[in-house]
Design an enzyme around this catalytic site. Structure first.
Site, PDB file in Angstrom:
ATOM      1  N   THR A 125       9.709 -37.564 -17.846  1.00 31.55           N
ATOM      2  CA  THR A 125      10.056 -37.581 -16.423  1.00 31.55           C
ATOM      3  C   THR A 125      10.440 -39.123 -16.109  1.00 31.55           C
ATOM      4  O   THR A 125       9.881 -40.117 -16.679  1.00 31.55           O
ATOM      5  CB  THR A 125       8.765 -37.359 -15.523  1.00 31.55           C
ATOM      6  OG1 THR A 125       9.091 -37.727 -14.133  1.00 31.55           O
ATOM      7  CG2 THR A 125       7.329 -37.719 -15.915  1.00 31.55           C
ATOM      8  N   ASP A 126      11.291 -39.095 -15.237  1.00 34.04           N
ATOM      9  CA  ASP A 126      11.650 -40.517 -14.817  1.00 34.04           C
ATOM     10  C   ASP A 126      10.495 -41.462 -13.969  1.00 34.04           C
ATOM     11  O   ASP A 126      10.630 -42.600 -14.008  1.00 34.04           O
ATOM     12  CB  ASP A 126      12.797 -40.476 -13.695  1.00 34.04           C
ATOM     13  CG  ASP A 126      12.587 -39.880 -12.577  1.00 34.04           C
ATOM     14  OD1 ASP A 126      11.531 -39.260 -12.192  1.00 34.04           O
ATOM     15  OD2 ASP A 126      13.462 -39.704 -11.715  1.00 34.04           O
ATOM     16  N   GLU A 127       9.377 -40.807 -13.861  1.00 32.39           N
ATOM     17  CA  GLU A 127       8.315 -41.335 -13.096  1.00 32.39           C
ATOM     18  C   GLU A 127       7.727 -42.435 -14.072  1.00 32.39           C
ATOM     19  O   GLU A 127       6.982 -43.337 -13.571  1.00 32.39           O
ATOM     20  CB  GLU A 127       7.274 -40.523 -12.599  1.00 32.39           C
ATOM     21  CG  GLU A 127       7.870 -39.489 -11.729  1.00 32.39           C
ATOM     22  CD  GLU A 127       6.927 -38.822 -10.818  1.00 32.39           C
ATOM     23  OE1 GLU A 127       5.491 -38.930 -10.430  1.00 32.39           O
ATOM     24  OE2 GLU A 127       7.238 -37.806 -10.141  1.00 32.39           O
ATOM     25  N   TYR A 153      -0.732 -39.019 -13.087  1.00 31.62           N
ATOM     26  CA  TYR A 153       0.236 -38.193 -13.450  1.00 31.62           C
ATOM     27  C   TYR A 153       1.300 -38.984 -14.365  1.00 31.62           C
ATOM     28  O   TYR A 153       1.388 -38.594 -15.544  1.00 31.62           O
ATOM     29  CB  TYR A 153       0.961 -37.199 -12.578  1.00 31.62           C
ATOM     30  CG  TYR A 153       2.360 -36.649 -12.980  1.00 31.62           C
ATOM     31  CD1 TYR A 153       2.354 -35.645 -13.929  1.00 31.62           C
ATOM     32  CD2 TYR A 153       3.501 -37.260 -12.570  1.00 31.62           C
ATOM     33  CE1 TYR A 153       3.363 -35.115 -14.415  1.00 31.62           C
ATOM     34  CE2 TYR A 153       4.843 -36.644 -13.066  1.00 31.62           C
ATOM     35  CZ  TYR A 153       4.551 -35.478 -14.040  1.00 31.62           C
ATOM     36  OH  TYR A 153       6.021 -35.053 -14.380  1.00 31.62           O
ATOM     37  N   LYS A 157       2.096 -39.204 -18.399  1.00 30.79           N
ATOM     38  CA  LYS A 157       3.249 -38.744 -19.000  1.00 30.79           C
ATOM     39  C   LYS A 157       3.637 -39.951 -19.852  1.00 30.79           C
ATOM     40  O   LYS A 157       4.239 -39.722 -21.165  1.00 30.79           O
ATOM     41  CB  LYS A 157       4.388 -38.338 -17.776  1.00 30.79           C
ATOM     42  CG  LYS A 157       3.991 -37.205 -17.226  1.00 30.79           C
ATOM     43  CD  LYS A 157       4.048 -35.870 -18.277  1.00 30.79           C
ATOM     44  CE  LYS A 157       5.660 -35.420 -18.699  1.00 30.79           C
ATOM     45  NZ  LYS A 157       5.474 -34.106 -19.372  1.00 30.79           N
TER      46      LYS A 157
HETATM   47  P1  NAD Z   1       4.944 -26.683 -13.737  1.00 31.72           P
HETATM   48  O1  NAD Z   1       3.754 -27.410 -13.326  1.00 31.72           O
HETATM   49  O2  NAD Z   1       5.951 -25.938 -12.746  1.00 31.72           O
HETATM   50  O3  NAD Z   1       4.827 -25.978 -15.241  1.00 31.72           O
HETATM   51  C1  NAD Z   1       3.883 -26.266 -16.087  1.00 31.72           C
HETATM   52  C2  NAD Z   1       3.346 -25.105 -17.073  1.00 31.72           C
HETATM   53  O4  NAD Z   1       2.697 -25.418 -18.151  1.00 31.72           O
HETATM   54  C3  NAD Z   1       2.585 -23.996 -16.484  1.00 31.72           C
HETATM   55  O5  NAD Z   1       3.263 -22.774 -16.436  1.00 31.72           O
HETATM   56  C4  NAD Z   1       1.276 -24.107 -16.744  1.00 31.72           C
HETATM   57  O6  NAD Z   1       0.758 -22.843 -16.881  1.00 31.72           O
HETATM   58  C5  NAD Z   1       1.476 -24.657 -18.222  1.00 31.72           C
HETATM   59  N1  NAD Z   1       0.390 -25.397 -18.678  1.00 31.72           N
HETATM   60  C6  NAD Z   1      -0.310 -26.303 -18.090  1.00 31.72           C
HETATM   61  N2  NAD Z   1      -1.334 -26.800 -19.056  1.00 31.72           N
HETATM   62  C7  NAD Z   1      -1.345 -26.073 -20.006  1.00 31.72           C
HETATM   63  C8  NAD Z   1      -1.828 -26.189 -21.270  1.00 31.72           C
HETATM   64  N3  NAD Z   1      -2.799 -26.942 -21.534  1.00 31.72           N
HETATM   65  N4  NAD Z   1      -1.468 -25.233 -22.308  1.00 31.72           N
HETATM   66  C9  NAD Z   1      -0.427 -24.792 -21.982  1.00 31.72           C
HETATM   67  N5  NAD Z   1       0.150 -24.413 -21.044  1.00 31.72           N
HETATM   68  C10 NAD Z   1      -0.019 -25.285 -19.939  1.00 31.72           C
HETATM   69  O7  NAD Z   1       5.977 -27.907 -14.203  1.00 31.72           O
HETATM   70  P2  NAD Z   1       7.504 -28.227 -14.275  1.00 31.72           P
HETATM   71  O8  NAD Z   1       7.792 -28.661 -13.026  1.00 31.72           O
HETATM   72  O9  NAD Z   1       8.100 -26.921 -14.851  1.00 31.72           O
HETATM   73  O10 NAD Z   1       7.496 -29.488 -15.093  1.00 31.72           O
HETATM   74  C11 NAD Z   1       7.604 -29.017 -16.757  1.00 31.72           C
HETATM   75  C12 NAD Z   1       7.720 -30.273 -17.354  1.00 31.72           C
HETATM   76  O11 NAD Z   1       8.772 -31.103 -17.034  1.00 31.72           O
HETATM   77  C13 NAD Z   1       6.413 -31.191 -17.388  1.00 31.72           C
HETATM   78  O12 NAD Z   1       6.408 -31.767 -18.604  1.00 31.72           O
HETATM   79  C14 NAD Z   1       7.014 -32.367 -16.414  1.00 31.72           C
HETATM   80  O13 NAD Z   1       6.322 -33.442 -16.550  1.00 31.72           O
HETATM   81  C15 NAD Z   1       8.578 -32.399 -16.516  1.00 31.72           C
HETATM   82  N6  NAD Z   1       9.206 -32.594 -15.555  1.00 31.72           N
HETATM   83  C16 NAD Z   1       9.047 -32.216 -14.340  1.00 31.72           C
HETATM   84  C17 NAD Z   1      10.420 -32.540 -13.259  1.00 31.72           C
HETATM   85  C18 NAD Z   1      10.204 -31.753 -11.907  1.00 31.72           C
HETATM   86  O14 NAD Z   1      10.994 -32.378 -11.083  1.00 31.72           O
HETATM   87  N7  NAD Z   1       9.494 -30.753 -11.891  1.00 31.72           N
HETATM   88  C19 NAD Z   1      11.148 -33.670 -13.541  1.00 31.72           C
HETATM   89  C20 NAD Z   1      11.098 -34.024 -14.678  1.00 31.72           C
HETATM   90  C21 NAD Z   1      10.157 -33.941 -15.761  1.00 31.72           C
HETATM   91  O1  TDX Z   2       4.138 -32.021   1.265  1.00 27.54           O
HETATM   92  C1  TDX Z   2       5.059 -32.890   0.802  1.00 27.54           C
HETATM   93  N1  TDX Z   2       5.503 -33.828   1.524  1.00 27.54           N
HETATM   94  C2  TDX Z   2       6.234 -34.808   1.125  1.00 27.54           C
HETATM   95  O2  TDX Z   2       6.775 -35.848   1.820  1.00 27.54           O
HETATM   96  C3  TDX Z   2       5.336 -32.903  -0.768  1.00 27.54           C
HETATM   97  C4  TDX Z   2       4.637 -32.064  -1.331  1.00 27.54           C
HETATM   98  C5  TDX Z   2       5.986 -34.194  -1.282  1.00 27.54           C
HETATM   99  N2  TDX Z   2       6.504 -35.070  -0.265  1.00 27.54           N
HETATM  100  C6  TDX Z   2       7.333 -36.124  -0.680  1.00 27.54           C
HETATM  101  C7  TDX Z   2       6.551 -36.907  -1.966  1.00 27.54           C
HETATM  102  C8  TDX Z   2       7.666 -37.232  -2.867  1.00 27.54           C
HETATM  103  O3  TDX Z   2       8.341 -38.535  -2.194  1.00 27.54           O
HETATM  104  O4  TDX Z   2       8.424 -35.657  -1.298  1.00 27.54           O
HETATM  105  C9  TDX Z   2       8.803 -36.176  -2.676  1.00 27.54           C
HETATM  106  C10 TDX Z   2       8.729 -35.291  -3.726  1.00 27.54           C
HETATM  107  O5  TDX Z   2       7.326 -34.788  -3.841  1.00 27.54           O
HETATM  108  P1  TDX Z   2       6.918 -33.746  -5.119  1.00 27.54           P
HETATM  109  O6  TDX Z   2       7.893 -32.631  -4.851  1.00 27.54           O
HETATM  110  O7  TDX Z   2       5.550 -33.579  -5.081  1.00 27.54           O
HETATM  111  O8  TDX Z   2       7.640 -34.517  -6.425  1.00 27.54           O
HETATM  112  P2  TDX Z   2       7.467 -35.931  -7.178  1.00 27.54           P
HETATM  113  O9  TDX Z   2       6.287 -36.562  -6.616  1.00 27.54           O
HETATM  114  O10 TDX Z   2       8.701 -36.769  -6.776  1.00 27.54           O
HETATM  115  O11 TDX Z   2       7.254 -35.376  -8.646  1.00 27.54           O
HETATM  116  C11 TDX Z   2       8.306 -34.505  -9.022  1.00 27.54           C
HETATM  117  O12 TDX Z   2       9.398 -35.000  -9.845  1.00 27.54           O
HETATM  118  C12 TDX Z   2       8.921 -35.761 -11.044  1.00 27.54           C
HETATM  119  C13 TDX Z   2       7.588 -33.631 -10.023  1.00 27.54           C
HETATM  120  O13 TDX Z   2       6.465 -33.084  -9.455  1.00 27.54           O
HETATM  121  C14 TDX Z   2       6.950 -34.168 -11.318  1.00 27.54           C
HETATM  122  O14 TDX Z   2       6.491 -33.266 -12.077  1.00 27.54           O
HETATM  123  C15 TDX Z   2       8.301 -34.900 -12.071  1.00 27.54           C
HETATM  124  O15 TDX Z   2       7.928 -35.512 -13.071  1.00 27.54           O
END
Ligand code: NAD
Ligand code: TDX
Length: 341
Positions: A125-127, A153, A157
């Protein structure tokens, strides 16, 4: 090719499984997921029963189980999406994030090494780069930006990324890493900003905006992320990191107002709440490397992607209403219960 996708019952992993199963009927996709609160097999309904798809329930950090699985299946490629992914949850339970995101990754790396996996891809992730100031729109994260994490988190990562790169340098394990900006699209769990706001606005419930809503996120449609990962595992250079993003920066308030407008709901639903501790101010990806070296380019702008996504949530209310009611967690028992006993 036999491809292990971990975390394929989650948001991005689920979209990736759909993408791969449909695009490559000659490949076999094995989806390994622990089915935590974030894992939802209802997301996989469109691919269940396809001959090139298989689901396995298990924990990426369960070493004996992972070693057995790798020995039996002899995967060619591993794509690791499995993670605890919600920043707010990492503030209440950091240990679980270390366990899954760091220990789980290390377990997968050991198995990949031992059983000769040809490519291990880490979905990061970019985080991991921390945040950028709000008053410097000229600054972007490149692959050379130092890691500088804010939340448990992102720290977990970053720890995982460093292990992946260490396995390349030390053992020659063939790895790649991608660092993507915030994703949105179908099957996004309704605890994250966009699906939370859509589902609450549709129910005329208040929309909790952290702080002043000024924080900026760089949004990418999930299908553009899936296409980028597919390209990296096929054409990406081993040992390299690729940033993924499409220059779609929006403040949180802009995102929430866009959703309210599309749903014809009043801005009076917005409720400002106490800020997230350590809240990152701005994320912004420079995708030059993946664009120039691999020819990737996103298909969606934020405006086209968000309109489609809102429509998806309107058309698939059963999917997210099952989550909100807890019904989705019964799906595994209903679907697989008889086969397990
Ligand atoms: P998510 O939380 O929706 O899904 C995570 C999945 O992993 C779930 O299905 C969960 O059951 C499974 N999981 C959790 N712990 C596990 C374990 N110990 N063994 C096997 N499975 C397990 O997450 P997401 O938003 O789909 O993110 C997927 C990946 O992409 C993550 O690695 C996250 O860091 C990365 N990512 C997410 C975002 C975003 O915006 N959501 C952006 C950049 C990177
Ligand atoms: O209720 C809310 N109100 C609010 O203002 C929530 C849930 C979030 N926020 C804000 C926090 C963040 O600035 O919105 C922005 C986005 O929040 P999230 O959806 O929780 O995402 P973020 O914290 O940016 O992280 C996401 O992007 C990078 C994913 O959850 C991560 O898994 C990924 O790595």
């Amino acid at each position: 090719m036999k491809i292990l996708v971990t975390g394929g019952a989650g948001f991005i992993g689920g979209n990736f499984v759909h993408y791969m199963v449909n695009k490559y009927p000659e490949d076999v996709i094995v989806n390994l997921d622990l089915l935590t609160y974030a894992g939802n097999l209802e997301t996989l309904k469109p691919v269940e029963g396809k001959p090139n798809y298989k689901f396995v329930k298990g924990d990426i950090a369960d070493r004996p189980f992972i070693m057995d699985l790798f020995e039996k299946e002899q995967f060619d490629v591993v794509v690791n999406f499995a993670a605890e992914s919600h920043v707010d949850r990492s503030i209440t339970d950091p240990g679980l994030f270390v366990q899954t995101n760091v220990m789980g990754t290390q377990t997968l790396l050991d198995a990949s090494r031992q059983f000769g996996v040809k490519r291990y891809h880490q979905v990061s992730t970019d985080e991991v780069y921390g945040d950028l100031p709000l008053d410097r729109p000229d600054l972007f994260f490149t692959e050379e930006t130092p890691l500088h994490t804010s939340s448990p988190y992102s720290a977990s990562k970053a720890g995982a990324d460093l292990l992946v790169l260490a396995y390349y340098r030390t053992f020659g394990t063939p790895v790649t890493v991608s660092r993507c900006s915030n994703n949105y699209g179908p099957y996004h769990f309704p605890e994250k900003l966009i699906p939370l706001m859509i589902s609450r606005a549709l129910a005329d419930e208040s929309l909790p905006v952290y702080g002043k809503g000024e924080n900026v996120r760089d949004w990418l449609h999930v299908s553009d992320h899936c296409a980028a990962i597919d390209l990296i595992i096929r054409k990406g250079k081993v040992g390299e990191v690729y940033n993924i993003g499409g220059h779609n920066e929006r403040t949180n308030l802009e995102v929430v107002k866009t959703i309210l407008k599309a749903l014809d709901k009043p801005e009076s639903l917005i409720q400002y709440v106490t800020d997230r501790p350590g809240h990152d101010r701005r994320y912004a990806i420079d995708p030059t490397k993946i664009e120039t070296e691999l020819g990737w380019e996103p298909k969606y702008t934020f405006d086209t992607g968000i309109a489609m996504t809102i429509q998806w949530y309107l058309d698939n209310q059963e999917w997210w209403k099952h989550i909100l009611s807890g019904e989705y967690s019964n799906y595994f028992e209903n679907m697989y219960g008889d086969r397990l006993h």
